[in-house]
Scaffold this active site. Structure first.
Site, PDB file in Angstrom:
ATOM      1  N   ASN A  29       0.910  -1.285  -0.117  1.00 31.62           N
ATOM      2  CA  ASN A  29       0.005   0.090  -0.151  1.00 31.62           C
ATOM      3  C   ASN A  29       0.848   1.143   0.054  1.00 31.62           C
ATOM      4  O   ASN A  29       2.156   0.936   0.386  1.00 31.62           O
ATOM      5  CB  ASN A  29      -0.786  -0.034   1.168  1.00 31.62           C
ATOM      6  CG  ASN A  29      -0.355  -0.011   2.467  1.00 31.62           C
ATOM      7  OD1 ASN A  29       0.504   1.090   2.764  1.00 31.62           O
ATOM      8  ND2 ASN A  29      -0.353  -0.998   3.354  1.00 31.62           N
ATOM      9  N   GLY A  55      -2.467  -9.760   3.990  1.00 31.62           N
ATOM     10  CA  GLY A  55      -2.039 -10.499   2.638  1.00 31.62           C
ATOM     11  C   GLY A  55      -0.721 -10.648   2.222  1.00 31.62           C
ATOM     12  O   GLY A  55       0.164 -11.000   3.409  1.00 31.62           O
ATOM     13  N   VAL A  56      -0.478 -10.539   1.198  1.00 31.17           N
ATOM     14  CA  VAL A  56       0.948 -11.231   0.667  1.00 31.17           C
ATOM     15  C   VAL A  56       1.832  -9.861   1.114  1.00 31.17           C
ATOM     16  O   VAL A  56       3.125 -10.156   1.543  1.00 31.17           O
ATOM     17  CB  VAL A  56       0.951 -11.161  -0.875  1.00 31.17           C
ATOM     18  CG1 VAL A  56       0.879  -9.900  -1.573  1.00 31.17           C
ATOM     19  CG2 VAL A  56       2.092 -11.868  -1.330  1.00 31.17           C
ATOM     20  N   ASP A  57       1.456  -8.653   1.463  1.00 30.41           N
ATOM     21  CA  ASP A  57       2.461  -7.687   2.142  1.00 30.41           C
ATOM     22  C   ASP A  57       2.803  -8.280   3.562  1.00 30.41           C
ATOM     23  O   ASP A  57       3.942  -8.424   3.888  1.00 30.41           O
ATOM     24  CB  ASP A  57       1.542  -6.532   2.152  1.00 30.41           C
ATOM     25  CG  ASP A  57       2.614  -5.355   2.355  1.00 30.41           C
ATOM     26  OD1 ASP A  57       3.674  -5.430   2.504  1.00 30.41           O
ATOM     27  OD2 ASP A  57       1.790  -4.241   2.704  1.00 30.41           O
ATOM     28  N   SER A 102      -3.859  -6.862  -6.161  1.00 29.10           N
ATOM     29  CA  SER A 102      -5.108  -6.119  -6.225  1.00 29.10           C
ATOM     30  C   SER A 102      -6.179  -7.110  -5.882  1.00 29.10           C
ATOM     31  O   SER A 102      -7.629  -6.590  -5.697  1.00 29.10           O
ATOM     32  CB  SER A 102      -5.535  -5.221  -7.262  1.00 29.10           C
ATOM     33  OG  SER A 102      -4.820  -3.848  -6.886  1.00 29.10           O
ATOM     34  N   THR A 103      -5.972  -8.411  -6.138  1.00 27.19           N
ATOM     35  CA  THR A 103      -6.858  -9.430  -6.082  1.00 27.19           C
ATOM     36  C   THR A 103      -7.611  -9.961  -4.770  1.00 27.19           C
ATOM     37  O   THR A 103      -8.433 -10.694  -4.616  1.00 27.19           O
ATOM     38  CB  THR A 103      -7.027 -10.559  -7.208  1.00 27.19           C
ATOM     39  OG1 THR A 103      -5.879 -11.482  -6.591  1.00 27.19           O
ATOM     40  CG2 THR A 103      -6.414 -10.094  -8.609  1.00 27.19           C
ATOM     41  N   TYR A 138      -7.779  -5.719  -1.794  1.00 28.58           N
ATOM     42  CA  TYR A 138      -8.361  -4.464  -2.753  1.00 28.58           C
ATOM     43  C   TYR A 138      -9.409  -4.857  -3.668  1.00 28.58           C
ATOM     44  O   TYR A 138      -9.991  -4.120  -4.653  1.00 28.58           O
ATOM     45  CB  TYR A 138      -6.938  -3.957  -3.329  1.00 28.58           C
ATOM     46  CG  TYR A 138      -6.227  -3.157  -2.624  1.00 28.58           C
ATOM     47  CD1 TYR A 138      -6.402  -2.808  -1.224  1.00 28.58           C
ATOM     48  CD2 TYR A 138      -5.119  -2.601  -3.128  1.00 28.58           C
ATOM     49  CE1 TYR A 138      -5.846  -1.755  -0.555  1.00 28.58           C
ATOM     50  CE2 TYR A 138      -4.181  -1.662  -2.539  1.00 28.58           C
ATOM     51  CZ  TYR A 138      -4.615  -1.390  -1.052  1.00 28.58           C
ATOM     52  OH  TYR A 138      -3.764  -0.420  -0.371  1.00 28.58           O
TER      53      TYR A 138
HETATM   54  N1  AR6 Z   1       1.980 -15.648  -1.959  1.00 31.86           N
HETATM   55  C1  AR6 Z   1       1.599 -15.368  -2.854  1.00 31.86           C
HETATM   56  N2  AR6 Z   1       0.203 -14.828  -2.997  1.00 31.86           N
HETATM   57  C2  AR6 Z   1      -0.500 -14.421  -1.795  1.00 31.86           C
HETATM   58  C3  AR6 Z   1       0.440 -14.676  -0.665  1.00 31.86           C
HETATM   59  C4  AR6 Z   1       1.490 -15.200  -0.453  1.00 31.86           C
HETATM   60  N3  AR6 Z   1       2.121 -15.647   0.541  1.00 31.86           N
HETATM   61  N4  AR6 Z   1      -0.598 -14.462   0.585  1.00 31.86           N
HETATM   62  C5  AR6 Z   1      -1.715 -13.956  -0.255  1.00 31.86           C
HETATM   63  N5  AR6 Z   1      -1.650 -13.934  -1.741  1.00 31.86           N
HETATM   64  P1  AR6 Z   1      -3.461  -9.075  -1.134  1.00 31.86           P
HETATM   65  P2  AR6 Z   1      -4.203  -6.321  -2.477  1.00 31.86           P
HETATM   66  C6  AR6 Z   1      -2.349 -13.516  -2.850  1.00 31.86           C
HETATM   67  O1  AR6 Z   1      -4.680  -8.782  -0.264  1.00 31.86           O
HETATM   68  O2  AR6 Z   1      -5.451  -6.982  -2.781  1.00 31.86           O
HETATM   69  C7  AR6 Z   1      -2.455  -5.484   2.175  1.00 31.86           C
HETATM   70  O3  AR6 Z   1      -2.681  -4.914   3.596  1.00 31.86           O
HETATM   71  C8  AR6 Z   1      -3.865 -13.200  -2.575  1.00 31.86           C
HETATM   72  O4  AR6 Z   1      -4.651 -14.435  -2.476  1.00 31.86           O
HETATM   73  O5  AR6 Z   1      -2.503  -9.427  -0.424  1.00 31.86           O
HETATM   74  O6  AR6 Z   1      -3.310  -6.091  -3.533  1.00 31.86           O
HETATM   75  C9  AR6 Z   1      -1.316  -4.316   1.781  1.00 31.86           C
HETATM   76  O7  AR6 Z   1      -0.757  -3.563   2.533  1.00 31.86           O
HETATM   77  C10 AR6 Z   1      -4.441 -12.305  -3.464  1.00 31.86           C
HETATM   78  O8  AR6 Z   1      -4.758 -13.182  -4.755  1.00 31.86           O
HETATM   79  O9  AR6 Z   1      -3.253  -7.785  -1.598  1.00 31.86           O
HETATM   80  C11 AR6 Z   1      -2.425  -3.262   1.053  1.00 31.86           C
HETATM   81  O10 AR6 Z   1      -2.999  -2.605   2.054  1.00 31.86           O
HETATM   82  C12 AR6 Z   1      -2.962 -11.553  -3.875  1.00 31.86           C
HETATM   83  O11 AR6 Z   1      -2.020 -12.258  -3.164  1.00 31.86           O
HETATM   84  C13 AR6 Z   1      -3.548  -4.253   0.655  1.00 31.86           C
HETATM   85  O12 AR6 Z   1      -3.549  -5.455   1.362  1.00 31.86           O
HETATM   86  C14 AR6 Z   1      -3.237 -10.040  -3.463  1.00 31.86           C
HETATM   87  O13 AR6 Z   1      -4.086 -10.054  -2.291  1.00 31.86           O
HETATM   88  C15 AR6 Z   1      -3.272  -4.865  -0.706  1.00 31.86           C
HETATM   89  O14 AR6 Z   1      -4.356  -5.621  -1.419  1.00 31.86           O
END
Ligand code: AR6
Length: 184
Positions: A31, A39-41, A128-129, A132
């Protein structure tokens, strides 16, 4: 189908955890604050340790975070990857707020940073999936199309391996269908 080749660059799909990928850079769906999140972050900062956050804080001090669609690069700390490229995807808000272009910008700016640092391999999550809420099918089409166009437009790219790491089975199926439809 889980692999295509464009020029010298292989595009691969796999299902798993991006934090364990042994590549030159993994991409983080961050973010604008660059201070971590869920999430991944969250997974990347947890597994990579404090060195990543320290460098993010230095970037914040220099340029005040990272705008949506932009990307910055840091160390990968304890991760097997060498670098983390942090990009900020758009929050899905109905689709009339430039979300599609901003998502494409994330992929282009991440690839540009990789090329500037002469990286050979990069792994992307499905930006973003998650939190977001970007529709998964459209996000998959944008991701694959944007990366394909980038490689075609940069025949001198050093990137030999681009991996889309899908965390959930839904995304993997969508990417497989899309890669098939691209008919490369
Ligand atoms: N490895 C690969 N993909 C993953 C992992 C992992 N370890 N964990 C989750 N995903 P998201 P966004 C996938 O929510 O939608 C954070 O709080 C997940 O299943 O991580 O871009 C940031 O700080 C999904 O398909 O990111 C921002 O505030 C994808 O990663 C916000 O979330 C993205 O999901 C960003 O939201």
């Amino acid at each position: 189908m889980n692999h295509i080749q464009i020029g010298q660059t292989h595009i691969q799909l796999l299902q798993g955890d991006i934090t364990v990928q042994q590549v030159d850079a993994i991409v983080n769906a961050a973010n604008s604050s660059l201070l971590g999140g869920g999430g991944v972050d969250g997974a990347i900062h947890r597994a990579g340790g404090s060195a990543i956050l320290e460098e993010c804080q230095q970037i914040r001090n220099r340029q005040g975070g990272c705008a949506t669609g932009d990307a910055v690069i840091t160390t990968a700390g304890r991760l097997p990857a060498k670098h983390v490229i942090h990009t900020v995807g758009p929050v899905w808000n109905g689709g009339s707020n430039n979300e599609r272009q901003l998502l494409a910008d994330c992929y282009v700016h991440s690839l540009q940073l990789a090329d500037e640092h002469q990286l050979i391999s990069i792994a992307f999550p499905n930006i973003s999936t998650g939190i977001y809420d970007f529709p998964k099918k459209e996000a998959a089409i944008i991701a694959l199309q944007t990366v394909k166009e980038y490689i075609e437009q940069h025949p001198d790219t050093l990137l030999q391996q681009i991996i889309f790491v899908c965390y959930d089975a839904d995304n993997l199926t969508l990417y497989e269908q899309q890669i098939q439809a691209m008919n490369v």
